[in-house]
Enzyme design. Structure first.
Site, PDB file in Angstrom:
ATOM      1  N   ARG A  78     -17.207  20.707 -11.836  1.00 20.02           N
ATOM      2  CA  ARG A  78     -17.372  20.922 -10.551  1.00 20.02           C
ATOM      3  C   ARG A  78     -17.084  22.329  -9.894  1.00 20.02           C
ATOM      4  O   ARG A  78     -15.870  22.712  -9.940  1.00 20.02           O
ATOM      5  CB  ARG A  78     -16.405  19.853  -9.748  1.00 20.02           C
ATOM      6  CG  ARG A  78     -16.576  19.916  -7.969  1.00 20.02           C
ATOM      7  CD  ARG A  78     -15.883  18.882  -7.734  1.00 20.02           C
ATOM      8  NE  ARG A  78     -16.016  18.900  -6.232  1.00 20.02           N
ATOM      9  CZ  ARG A  78     -15.109  19.398  -5.324  1.00 20.02           C
ATOM     10  NH1 ARG A  78     -14.003  19.740  -5.714  1.00 20.02           N
ATOM     11  NH2 ARG A  78     -15.380  19.300  -3.841  1.00 20.02           N
ATOM     12  N   GLU A 167     -14.506  19.188   1.549  1.00 21.20           N
ATOM     13  CA  GLU A 167     -13.177  18.952   2.614  1.00 21.20           C
ATOM     14  C   GLU A 167     -13.537  19.629   4.065  1.00 21.20           C
ATOM     15  O   GLU A 167     -13.036  20.582   4.489  1.00 21.20           O
ATOM     16  CB  GLU A 167     -11.769  19.696   2.050  1.00 21.20           C
ATOM     17  CG  GLU A 167     -11.657  18.935   0.864  1.00 21.20           C
ATOM     18  CD  GLU A 167     -10.103  19.730   0.584  1.00 21.20           C
ATOM     19  OE1 GLU A 167      -9.714  20.607   0.998  1.00 21.20           O
ATOM     20  OE2 GLU A 167      -9.622  19.408  -0.693  1.00 21.20           O
ATOM     21  N   GLU A 376     -10.866  15.909  -6.650  1.00 19.45           N
ATOM     22  CA  GLU A 376      -9.817  16.839  -6.810  1.00 19.45           C
ATOM     23  C   GLU A 376      -8.664  16.072  -6.717  1.00 19.45           C
ATOM     24  O   GLU A 376      -8.446  15.395  -6.039  1.00 19.45           O
ATOM     25  CB  GLU A 376      -9.628  17.773  -5.592  1.00 19.45           C
ATOM     26  CG  GLU A 376     -10.546  19.142  -5.625  1.00 19.45           C
ATOM     27  CD  GLU A 376     -10.377  19.960  -4.464  1.00 19.45           C
ATOM     28  OE1 GLU A 376      -9.242  20.266  -4.045  1.00 19.45           O
ATOM     29  OE2 GLU A 376     -11.540  20.716  -4.089  1.00 19.45           O
TER      30      GLU A 376
HETATM   31  O1  IFM Z   1      -7.321  24.888  -3.577  1.00 18.04           O
HETATM   32  C1  IFM Z   1      -7.726  23.857  -2.579  1.00 18.04           C
HETATM   33  C2  IFM Z   1      -9.058  23.477  -2.819  1.00 18.04           C
HETATM   34  O2  IFM Z   1      -9.845  24.782  -2.575  1.00 18.04           O
HETATM   35  C3  IFM Z   1      -9.340  22.659  -1.877  1.00 18.04           C
HETATM   36  N1  IFM Z   1      -8.494  21.547  -1.797  1.00 18.04           N
HETATM   37  C4  IFM Z   1      -7.081  21.583  -2.029  1.00 18.04           C
HETATM   38  C5  IFM Z   1      -6.889  22.580  -3.156  1.00 18.04           C
HETATM   39  C6  IFM Z   1      -5.356  22.992  -3.253  1.00 18.04           C
HETATM   40  O3  IFM Z   1      -4.840  23.396  -1.894  1.00 18.04           O
END
Ligand code: IFM
Length: 479
Positions: A78, A167, A376
């Site tokens: 990803r 996000e 994530e």
């Molecule tokens: O590094 C970030 C990512 O860019 C988006 N989600 C959270 C991760 C950790 O903070």
């Protein structure tokens, strides 16, 4: 190797990164500046004044990084596309050299047997668009769809899964309310306008992709906040509702149900009248999704604030992003975040795997036919290489293990979870924290840019080989 939990045979195992966090090469091949270039070069915005100018130098090391992914046995990767490499000012003609980079990446991934999962927007808005109002402006959503169309035409059906936004909560509220992320604006009304234009951009981009590629699989990734009320007192339950509204519902409901939360207008009445929501927008936003991406790290706990908020409420929240003066929690000024019991990661985030199970099960209960993927999950720790040259990051191994167990419990409960992407493949630029926080399963030496798979990477490779969990203790043996 003993397997302690088997996953479905078609479960997809991957790792994730994002353009500005790893690529570097910010002035090369016609790339235009993004808001993160501007922000990180502004004194005081990032820890140590770090910028993404070099980052992990992935732009120049892409082939070697793909080889590393293959060696680790990744089934999917990803990544995100830097909009300003494709359109240096966020609109207008395609920058062929920028597109060629991602085209090569996709080809090399496929040749390595790795499925490309492309995110269109992971926070690096072209600066030229910010100069015209950024996400607070409706025009950005329209331009985002044009950019999506270019990518769909350019990368085509080689992309296995498309993700519109990563996000959007962070883009809207950290970017425009607390201002701890680019573009560093602190304007609650702008943040709420950004929410809507991100939602609209998602819907328009998804439609554009499907017009070009009718068979495309389309998703969005949300960092849904798993928050609990400190007690069942009505005022604490109401505090939780307010947070849920601006943390989660403001994205889930328009995207999946075609409406905004019932009490949102009242919660934010002193801030905006929502007149930027036009007729037809909600229909445009609520496109069918092939999968919902879920990013998960930790949990939070809230209660009704007992005393007046100090200047800058300092709420850590599950994202751990503090602002000296402004809160990201728009419309929730009388909500107080409570410290969470440990253990914590180097971000100060508590470790609570059960929160991930609860989140996945809760989503299934609400949207029973919607496939999910954990896009994530991972942890920052202050790991350092040992004398043997290896990185024995047993806390990260345990973190990933326990969260995969949590995914397993959701699968046991019948939740349709299609895959898991560890954050992150490489140590990288952790936004306002610069290079101080390391999330990678592969260490990057920022002096030499050398890559060293940590024990977590070696352990993860065994998990992928086995198609299921192997004991944490194996990591020490492998390293
Ligand atoms: O590094 C970030 C990512 O860019 C988006 N989600 C959270 C991760 C950790 O903070």
């Amino acid at each position: 190797m003993p397997v302690t939990r088997r996953f479905p045979a078609d479960f997809l195992w991957g790792a994730a990164t994002a353009s500005y966090q790893i690529e570097g090469a910010v002035d090369e091949d016609g790339r235009g500046p993004s808001i993160w270039d501007t922000f990180s070069r502004t004194p005081g915005r990032t820890l140590g004044g770090d910028t993404g100018d070099v980052a992990a130098d992935h732009y120049h090391r892409m082939s070697a990084d793909v080889a590393l992914m293959k060696d680790l046995g990744l089934q999917a990767y990803r990544f995100s596309v830097a909009w300003s490499r494709i359109q240096p000012t966020g609109s207008g003609p395609v920058n062929a050299a920028g597109l060629a980079f991602y085209s090569r990446l996709v080809d090399e991934l496929i040749a390595a047997g790795i499925r490309p999962v492309a995110t269109l927007y992971h926070w690096d808005l072209p600066q030229a668009l910010e100069d015209e109002g950024g996400w607070a402006s409706r025009e950005t959503a329209v331009k985002f769809a044009e950019y999506a169309r270019i990518l769909a035409e350019g990368l085509g059906d080689r992309v296995w899964l498309w993700t519109t936004l990563n996000e959007p909560w962070c883009s809207a509220f950290l970017g425009y309310a607390s201002g701890v992320h680019a573009p560093g604006v602190a304007d609650d009304a702008a943040a709420l306008a950004a929410v809507h234009h991100l939602n609209l951009g998602h819907g328009l981009a998804a439609r554009a992709i499907r017009e070009v590629l009718p068979e495309a699989k389309v998703s969005v990734t949300l960092n849904l906040h798993v928050t609990r009320a400190a007690s069942d007192r009505p005022e604490d339950v109401e505090a939780l509702r307010r947070i849920d509204t601006v943390a989660n519902e403001v994205f889930l409901q328009p995207m999946l149900e075609g409406r905004y939360p019932e009490r949102l207008a009242a919660d934010t009445a002193g801030i905006t009248d929502w007149s930027f929501v036009h007729d037809g927008d909600l229909e445009a936003i609520a496109v069918p999704l092939d999968v919902l991406g879920v990013n998960y790290y930790s949990t939070g706990r809230v209660r009704h604030r007992q005393v007046a908020a100090p200047v800058g409420d300092g709420s850590p929240g599950p994202d751990g992003h503090r602002s000296a003066e402004h809160s990201p929690w728009v419309g929730a000024a009388d909500v107080e975040w409570l410290p969470q019991p440990g253990p914590h990661t180097a971000m100060g985030w508590n470790i609570d795997p059960q929160g991930l199970t609860d989140l996945l099960v809760g989503l299934r209960d609400r949207y029973p036919t919607l496939p999910l993927a954990v896009t994530e999950n991972g942890a920052a720790f202050d790991d350092v290489p040992s004398e043997d040259g290896r990185v024995h990051d047993e806390r990260r191994v345990a973190y990933v293990h326990d969260h995969l167990e949590a995914v397993g419990r959701a699968l046991d409960a019948g939740v349709d979870v299609r895959g898991y992407f560890v954050w992150s493949l490489l140590d990288n630029f952790e936004w306002a924290y610069g290079y101080d926080r390391r999330f990678g399963i592969v260490r990057v030496d920022y002096d030499t840019l050398e890559r060293t798979p940590k024990d977590s990477a070696l352990w993860y490779r065994e998990v992928l080989r086995a198609g299921g969990l192997v004991p944490v203790a194996e990591a020490a043996r492998l390293g």
